[in-house]
Write a protein that holds these residues in place. Structure first.
Motif, mmCIF file in Angstrom:
data_model
loop_
_atom_site.group_PDB
_atom_site.id
_atom_site.type_symbol
_atom_site.label_atom_id
_atom_site.label_comp_id
_atom_site.label_asym_id
_atom_site.label_seq_id
_atom_site.Cartn_x
_atom_site.Cartn_y
_atom_site.Cartn_z
ATOM 1 N N GLN A 26 0.607 -1.127 -0.069
ATOM 2 C CA GLN A 26 0.122 -0.001 -0.155
ATOM 3 C C GLN A 26 0.970 1.320 0.068
ATOM 4 O O GLN A 26 0.645 2.201 -0.554
ATOM 5 C CB GLN A 26 -0.953 0.138 1.107
ATOM 6 N N ARG A 27 1.856 1.286 0.643
ATOM 7 C CA ARG A 27 2.932 2.325 0.835
ATOM 8 C C ARG A 27 3.382 2.782 -0.780
ATOM 9 O O ARG A 27 3.419 3.662 -1.061
ATOM 10 C CB ARG A 27 3.985 1.904 1.654
ATOM 11 N N ILE A 28 3.851 1.660 -1.387
ATOM 12 C CA ILE A 28 4.342 1.738 -2.604
ATOM 13 C C ILE A 28 3.258 2.226 -3.569
ATOM 14 O O ILE A 28 3.354 3.134 -4.505
ATOM 15 C CB ILE A 28 5.114 0.248 -3.384
ATOM 16 N N ALA A 29 1.932 1.579 -3.626
ATOM 17 C CA ALA A 29 0.846 2.145 -4.471
ATOM 18 C C ALA A 29 0.629 3.763 -4.028
ATOM 19 O O ALA A 29 0.284 4.416 -4.990
ATOM 20 C CB ALA A 29 -0.390 1.428 -4.038
ATOM 21 N N HIS A 45 -3.931 -2.063 -5.366
ATOM 22 C CA HIS A 45 -4.617 -1.004 -4.696
ATOM 23 C C HIS A 45 -6.072 -0.720 -5.081
ATOM 24 O O HIS A 45 -7.017 -0.640 -4.414
ATOM 25 C CB HIS A 45 -3.672 0.286 -4.265
ATOM 26 N N TYR A 46 -6.042 -0.478 -6.406
ATOM 27 C CA TYR A 46 -7.374 -0.350 -7.078
ATOM 28 C C TYR A 46 -8.302 -1.441 -6.733
ATOM 29 O O TYR A 46 -9.401 -1.475 -6.463
ATOM 30 C CB TYR A 46 -7.136 0.271 -8.495
ATOM 31 N N MET A 47 -7.650 -2.518 -6.991
ATOM 32 C CA MET A 47 -8.456 -3.961 -6.928
ATOM 33 C C MET A 47 -8.824 -4.260 -5.730
ATOM 34 O O MET A 47 -9.696 -5.281 -5.486
ATOM 35 C CB MET A 47 -7.887 -5.015 -7.591
ATOM 36 N N MET A 48 -8.379 -3.553 -4.573
ATOM 37 C CA MET A 48 -9.000 -3.762 -3.186
ATOM 38 C C MET A 48 -10.215 -3.010 -3.066
ATOM 39 O O MET A 48 -10.939 -3.294 -2.377
ATOM 40 C CB MET A 48 -7.831 -3.401 -2.108
ATOM 41 N N GLY A 49 -10.447 -2.193 -3.696
ATOM 42 C CA GLY A 49 -11.789 -1.484 -3.791
ATOM 43 C C GLY A 49 -12.928 -2.207 -4.371
ATOM 44 O O GLY A 49 -12.912 -3.348 -4.661
ATOM 45 N N ALA A 95 -7.370 -0.193 -12.827
ATOM 46 C CA ALA A 95 -6.220 -1.261 -12.670
ATOM 47 C C ALA A 95 -6.043 -1.994 -13.843
ATOM 48 O O ALA A 95 -4.789 -2.393 -14.165
ATOM 49 C CB ALA A 95 -6.699 -2.237 -11.634
ATOM 50 N N GLY A 96 -7.150 -2.313 -14.657
ATOM 51 C CA GLY A 96 -6.989 -2.982 -15.912
ATOM 52 C C GLY A 96 -6.001 -2.243 -16.904
ATOM 53 O O GLY A 96 -5.181 -2.735 -17.682
ATOM 54 N N LYS A 142 -7.181 -3.598 9.178
ATOM 55 C CA LYS A 142 -6.705 -2.160 8.768
ATOM 56 C C LYS A 142 -6.605 -2.085 7.268
ATOM 57 O O LYS A 142 -5.664 -1.063 6.966
ATOM 58 C CB LYS A 142 -5.634 -1.858 9.902
ATOM 59 N N ASN A 143 -6.865 -3.030 6.672
ATOM 60 C CA ASN A 143 -6.562 -3.275 5.360
ATOM 61 C C ASN A 143 -7.442 -2.512 4.451
ATOM 62 O O ASN A 143 -8.916 -2.627 4.954
ATOM 63 C CB ASN A 143 -5.960 -4.462 4.719
ATOM 64 N N ARG A 144 -7.324 -1.937 3.302
ATOM 65 C CA ARG A 144 -8.350 -1.460 2.373
ATOM 66 C C ARG A 144 -9.342 -2.553 2.065
ATOM 67 O O ARG A 144 -10.340 -2.362 1.613
ATOM 68 C CB ARG A 144 -7.649 -0.755 1.410
ATOM 69 N N ILE A 145 -8.935 -3.793 1.854
ATOM 70 C CA ILE A 145 -9.596 -4.708 1.526
ATOM 71 C C ILE A 145 -10.575 -5.364 2.515
ATOM 72 O O ILE A 145 -11.601 -6.062 2.335
ATOM 73 C CB ILE A 145 -8.856 -6.218 1.234
ATOM 74 N N TYR A 146 -10.686 -4.740 3.704
ATOM 75 C CA TYR A 146 -11.374 -4.981 4.978
ATOM 76 C C TYR A 146 -12.775 -5.147 4.566
ATOM 77 O O TYR A 146 -13.477 -6.112 5.190
ATOM 78 C CB TYR A 146 -11.242 -4.336 6.017
#
Length: 564
Positions: free
Chosen positions: A300-303, A323-327, A336-337, A462-466
């Motif tokens: 996530q830091r790199i993204a 990162h986008y695909m966690m949304g 993302a594609g 604590k992840n965006r995918i939660y």
């Protein structure tokens, strides 16, 4: 020995052996037809000639480099048009490399460094694209140089010096990358991380043993990851992870910190709790949380950095796509594609990009309820097969293959095998536990599903995918007939990810089955506001082994008044 300066074009069919194995006669017939209808007349018209043919390609020379480039672009577009009606996994595509250089002429053949370089540029070209040397590009300035993207210096096999190259890569929609497209840097490395020795504060021997055990377990987990390189502290890592353990009675707390070495900034701190009454359970729980937090924290830091700086580094773009695909919004997955398409134009064998691209085609299985287009299913299936063949040691690729079986084929046993293969590679794979819960729910095992989902939930808190955790819990409770918890978790998912389509579906069905008219009206209106064309008949079938469970979910939608 006669020598001359000439323009050399090398062309090769991508995946020729696979195509012939799958459909030999049809592939060879279409290859011959393309030779007769596209290549022979096109080369002749451009003032060139074929020097030699190979089983899956050819070598040609041209007196004019401009005409050679024009022919190459026209030929690639013609091949793509001819193959459009063929199933995607059976289509013939060419790579082409073009160089202008000095060659040795001998009995109608040509040899030398110029020929070798053209062949290596061809190997570096994207599928359906063209890779040219700087020497060629210099000759087309002001004519068509704006059609080619500068990709910097490439290191090519058996070529001692770096070669400046330019690429014509048609994207998925058929448009060209122009000079305004940011160049893609093909020399990139995976992010590196080192573990500082985990320590325990105070004199609690159990805490000390747990810290040491977790250190070894996390180290083993990170060593198996394909997206990060675990290295020693003294080797100069990009990121350093450290954890401190504290114990009071049977309670233990681990505090993880992630530090970026380039800025010396500590960018993530997370506390995790365990129970020392069973040290092995505590080790499994805490090491899983720590390994997962390190994995997703770094990515996530790199993204975030990639989004801020518009980086062209493929590894950074991979992380930004992830990162986008966690949304949960189609726009995020489409973005993302597009990133993945950019990477694959230059790195067609990048297994992670291939697998992630396949995932974007079936993303509706993760966050939505609409059917998947047949052409996307076919492309995703082919992409996942390719990704596994490129790297069988990726937990992520096996997970996506499991999701494919879960949502497309309905072969739930195969889905379980794929997820379990991921666990063999990475036992601490939090997403794997969550997806296993999805599958167990369809298999009529909601109690096991709850355990699996909750096992993954601790590491993803604590992840965006939660949002996928309460989303999965909502479905499970819905199947169990626990509508109160189904509604509660669907709302939690929507709080984490507003507009999450499948959570809206579960919320409406739970309200309908529970006989809650007010909540049902609100859920119905929210769903229709997000999807005005919603129809129950248009919802994708979920592959419950007991069809009455799926029927009950649809009946709940009818109960709140959603249109059939």
């Amino acid at each position: 020995m006669k020598r001359k300066l000439t323009s050399i074009l090398a062309a090769d069919i991508v995946g020729f052996s696979r195509l012939v194995e799958a459909a030999e006669e049809a592939t060879l017939a279409r290859q011959k037809e393309l030779r007769l209808s596209v290549f022979d007349p096109g080369i002749k018209q451009a003032g060139g000639k074929i020097i030699k043919s190979t089983g899956d390609g050819f070598l040609a020379e041209f007196s004019s480099v401009v005409e050679a480039v024009r022919f190459a672009i026209a030929a690639q577009e013609a091949v793509r048009a001819e193959e459009e009606s063929v199933p995607q996994d059976r289509q013939i595509s060419y790579r082409m490399g073009l160089h202008i250089g000095d060659v040795v002429v001998d009995d109608g053949d040509i040899y030398g460094d110029g020929v070798n370089l053209a062949a290596r540029l061809e190997a570096a070209a994207p599928t359906g694209g063209i890779c040219i040397s700087a020497a060629v590009r210099d000759q087309i300035v002001g004519v068509m140089d704006e059609l080619f993207a500068d990709v910097g210096e490439l290191t090519l096999k058996n070529i001692s010096r770096p070669i400046r190259a330019f690429v014509w890569p048609p994207d998925q929609g058929g448009a060209l990358y122009t000079a305004t497209t940011p160049p893609i840097e093909v020399t990139s490395k995976k992010p590196t991380v080192a573990l500082s020795a985990f320590e325990a504060l105070g004199n609690n021997d159990d805490a000390k043993m747990l810290a040491e055990a977790c250190n070894h377990t996390v180290e083993a987990a990170l060593a198996n990851l394909t997206g990060l390189d675990l290295i020693a502290l003294e080797a100069g890592p990009d990121h350093i992870a450290t954890a401190v353990f504290q114990a009071s009675g049977n309670q233990v707390r681990a505090t993880l910190k992630l530090r970026e070495t380039s800025t010396s900034a500590t960018y993530l701190t997370q506390r995790m709790n365990g129970d020392l009454s069973d040290p092995f359970v505590a080790e499994d729980l805490l090491s899983g949380e720590i390994a997962t937090t390190i994995r997703y924290g770094i990515l996530q830091r790199i993204a975030e950095r990639a989004a801020e700086t518009e980086t062209n580094d493929p590894e950074a773009m991979l992380n930004l796509a992830g990162h986008y695909m966690m949304g949960s919004q189609p726009e995020e997955w489409e973005a993302a594609g597009r990133l993945l398409d950019r990477i694959l134009t230059l790195q067609p064998r990048n297994f992670m990009a291939v697998g992630m691209k396949a995932n974007t085609l079936i993303g509706e299985l993760v966050w939505g309820y609409r059917p998947i287009r047949p052409e996307d299913i076919e492309a995703a299936d082919a992409g996942l097969s390719k990704a596994v063949s490129l790297n069988d040691q990726s937990d992520y690729v096996h997970l996506i293959r499991g999701i494919f079986h879960y949502g497309i084929t309905g072969d739930l046993d195969a889905a379980v095998r794929c997820v379990e293969r991921g666990f063999e590679i990475s036992p601490q794979f939090a997403q794997g536990h969550m997806v296993l819960g999805w599958i167990q729910n369809l298999m009529g095992q909601p109690e096991l599903a709850l355990k699996s989902i909750k096992k993954g939930s601790f590491s993803l808190a604590k992840n965006r995918i939660y949002h996928r955790v309460p989303q999965a819990l909502a479905q499970t409770y819905l199947v169990m007939g626990d509508f109160e918890n189904a509604i509660s978790n669907a709302n939690r998912a929507l709080q984490n990810s507003p507009g999450l389509p499948v959570a809206q579906l579960y919320l409406a069905s739970a309200a309908g089955q529970a006989g809650l008219p007010d909540q049902g009206v609100r859920a119905r209106e929210a769903l229709l506001a997000s999807d005005p064309d919603f129809r129950i008949s248009g919802v994708r079938r979920f592959h419950f082994q007991d069809p009455t469970r799926w029927g009950a979910i649809l009946d709940g939608l009818r109960a709140v008044g959603l249109p059939e």
